[in-house]
Design a protein around this motif. Structure first.
Motif, PDB file in Angstrom:
ATOM      1  N   LEU A   1      15.061  -3.410  10.310  1.00 53.81           N
ATOM      2  CA  LEU A   1      15.508  -1.585  10.403  1.00 53.81           C
ATOM      3  C   LEU A   1      15.974  -1.581   8.519  1.00 53.81           C
ATOM      4  O   LEU A   1      15.510  -0.563   8.261  1.00 53.81           O
ATOM      5  N   LYS A   2      16.770  -2.926   8.770  1.00 56.09           N
ATOM      6  CA  LYS A   2      16.867  -2.773   6.897  1.00 56.09           C
ATOM      7  C   LYS A   2      16.208  -2.404   5.591  1.00 56.09           C
ATOM      8  O   LYS A   2      16.708  -2.074   5.068  1.00 56.09           O
ATOM      9  N   VAL A   3      15.701  -3.658   6.253  1.00 63.21           N
ATOM     10  CA  VAL A   3      14.435  -3.194   5.419  1.00 63.21           C
ATOM     11  C   VAL A   3      13.234  -2.839   5.309  1.00 63.21           C
ATOM     12  O   VAL A   3      13.568  -2.195   4.062  1.00 63.21           O
ATOM     13  N   ILE A   4      13.263  -1.967   6.483  1.00 62.59           N
ATOM     14  CA  ILE A   4      12.515  -0.954   7.002  1.00 62.59           C
ATOM     15  C   ILE A   4      12.692   0.462   6.312  1.00 62.59           C
ATOM     16  O   ILE A   4      11.845   1.712   5.192  1.00 62.59           O
ATOM     17  N   GLY A   5      14.459   0.453   6.392  1.00 64.66           N
ATOM     18  CA  GLY A   5      14.856   1.690   5.673  1.00 64.66           C
ATOM     19  C   GLY A   5      15.018   1.564   3.964  1.00 64.66           C
ATOM     20  O   GLY A   5      15.423   2.395   3.811  1.00 64.66           O
ATOM     21  N   GLN A   6      14.894   0.647   3.672  1.00 65.01           N
ATOM     22  CA  GLN A   6      14.913   0.711   1.883  1.00 65.01           C
ATOM     23  C   GLN A   6      13.560   0.680   1.559  1.00 65.01           C
ATOM     24  O   GLN A   6      13.824   0.754   0.332  1.00 65.01           O
ATOM     25  N   ALA A   7      12.742   0.598   2.530  1.00 65.43           N
ATOM     26  CA  ALA A   7      11.393   0.937   1.733  1.00 65.43           C
ATOM     27  C   ALA A   7      11.075   2.346   1.758  1.00 65.43           C
ATOM     28  O   ALA A   7      11.416   3.445   1.895  1.00 65.43           O
ATOM     29  N   ALA A   8      10.469   3.291  -0.031  1.00 65.84           N
ATOM     30  CA  ALA A   8      10.077   4.093  -0.899  1.00 65.84           C
ATOM     31  C   ALA A   8       9.342   4.979   0.580  1.00 65.84           C
ATOM     32  O   ALA A   8       8.836   4.260   1.566  1.00 65.84           O
ATOM     33  N   ASP A   9       9.443   6.377   1.138  1.00 70.09           N
ATOM     34  CA  ASP A   9       8.412   6.847   1.831  1.00 70.09           C
ATOM     35  C   ASP A   9       7.426   7.074   1.561  1.00 70.09           C
ATOM     36  O   ASP A   9       6.506   7.092   2.958  1.00 70.09           O
ATOM     37  N   ASP A  10       6.811   6.625   0.498  1.00 72.64           N
ATOM     38  CA  ASP A  10       5.268   6.560   0.785  1.00 72.64           C
ATOM     39  C   ASP A  10       4.991   4.973   0.870  1.00 72.64           C
ATOM     40  O   ASP A  10       3.655   5.162   0.720  1.00 72.64           O
ATOM     41  N   ASP A  11       6.065   3.753   0.952  1.00 74.26           N
ATOM     42  CA  ASP A  11       5.183   2.798   1.093  1.00 74.26           C
ATOM     43  C   ASP A  11       4.867   2.542   2.820  1.00 74.26           C
ATOM     44  O   ASP A  11       5.345   3.455   3.854  1.00 74.26           O
ATOM     45  N   VAL A  12       3.919   2.152   3.009  1.00 71.76           N
ATOM     46  CA  VAL A  12       3.075   1.358   3.792  1.00 71.76           C
ATOM     47  C   VAL A  12       3.539   0.515   4.631  1.00 71.76           C
ATOM     48  O   VAL A  12       3.716  -0.501   4.128  1.00 71.76           O
ATOM     49  N   VAL A  13       4.654   0.520   5.626  1.00 66.34           N
ATOM     50  CA  VAL A  13       5.425  -0.525   6.405  1.00 66.34           C
ATOM     51  C   VAL A  13       4.852  -0.803   8.057  1.00 66.34           C
ATOM     52  O   VAL A  13       4.355   0.251   8.469  1.00 66.34           O
ATOM     53  N   THR A  14       4.735  -1.936   8.605  1.00 66.30           N
ATOM     54  CA  THR A  14       4.174  -2.323   9.365  1.00 66.30           C
ATOM     55  C   THR A  14       5.614  -2.657  10.363  1.00 66.30           C
ATOM     56  O   THR A  14       6.191  -3.452   9.826  1.00 66.30           O
TER      57      THR A  14
ATOM     58  N   MET B   1       1.284  -1.049  -0.080  1.00 63.15           N
ATOM     59  CA  MET B   1      -0.196   0.217   0.146  1.00 63.15           C
ATOM     60  C   MET B   1       1.015   1.025   0.198  1.00 63.15           C
ATOM     61  O   MET B   1       2.052   0.813   0.973  1.00 63.15           O
ATOM     62  N   LYS B   2       0.434   2.567  -0.435  1.00 62.78           N
ATOM     63  CA  LYS B   2       1.289   3.288  -0.600  1.00 62.78           C
ATOM     64  C   LYS B   2       0.706   4.501   0.089  1.00 62.78           C
ATOM     65  O   LYS B   2      -1.253   4.230  -0.248  1.00 62.78           O
TER      66      LYS B   2
END
Length: 243
Positions: A214-227, A1-2
């Motif tokens: 944190l590495k996985v989350i840090g690689q996500a785009a700013d508009d990615d909705v991460v959990t 989700m974006k």
């Protein structure tokens, strides 16, 4: 989700307002004074039962005094009649009998008066006990009345906070994209819903995330909705997230 970072940031306002609503609901359902009011109601019931017993004791003594007074009146009437008969009789035998009866009546009256004094003392103590018990009940009633008024005020204040939080939440929710709002509300049923990632820590469950997460989350785009990998809430990322 974006979703844009700004839209995701709105979720933190929803978290705050939802927490305010839950707090207000809890305060409304169970004001701080409620437990004490229930204790006072139970205490007053116990005191009232005791008062009933004390009133019964007082009433019994009053009835006893009434009986003694009636007996004294009977003795006085009989003694007066015997005295009248004694003054009118010319028979030495009758006079002797009347004098004996008058003496007996005098002793009986003395006994009755002694009993009357004792009963009056007991009545005084019983009335004092009743008054003391009534004073205790009055104190309980006064405290209960004060706490009930405070509780009603607390409920009204909680309702006001709930109304404000509900109103403000509706305004914020209207600004959140429908798909993001739906995702948040679904997650909020079993998780904190959303939390700010600050210095490697999830603001929802307050767990510090591992380096690999944190590495996985840090690689996500700013508009990615991460959990959050720990609690599952949406992680809202800012410059303070430590990524």
């Amino acid at each position: 989700m974006k979703a844009t970072p700004a839209d995701q940031l709105l979720l933190l306002d929803l978290v705050r307002l939802d927490a305010q609503s839950r707090g207000a609901e809890a305060a409304k359902r169970n004001p701080a004074q409620a437990a004490r009011v229930q204790e006072l109601l139970a205490h007053r019931q116990a005191l009232s039962v005791e008062l009933t017993g004390l009133l019964g004791t007082r009433d019994d003594i009053e009835a006893e005094l009434a009986r003694i007074a009636s007996d004294v009146a009977v003795v006085d009437a009989r003694a007066a009649r015997d005295a009248q008969r004694l003054g009118a009789t010319s028979s030495a035998k009758d006079a002797q009998g009347l004098e004996h009866e008058i003496a007996s009546l005098a002793r009986r009256k003395s006994e009755l008066e002694d009993g009357q004094l004792a009963a009056m003392e007991r009545l005084e103590a019983a009335e004092a006990a009743v008054a003391a018990q009534q004073a205790l009940i009055a104190e309980v009633n006064a405290e209960g009345g004060r706490l009930s008024a405070e509780g009603k005020a607390a409920v009204a204040e909680a309702q006001s906070r709930l109304d404000a939080a509900t109103r403000d939440r509706a305004a914020v929710a209207a600004r959140v994209p429908a798909d993001l709002l739906s995702r948040y509300e679904t997650l909020a049923e079993r998780t904190p819903g959303a939390g700010l990632l600050t210095r490697r820590t999830c603001g929802g469950c307050h767990m510090e995330l591992s380096g690999s997460d944190l590495k996985v989350i840090g690689q996500a785009a700013d508009d990615d909705v991460v959990t959050c990998p720990e609690c599952g809430c949406i992680l809202v990322r800012t410059d303070e997230s430590g990524l």
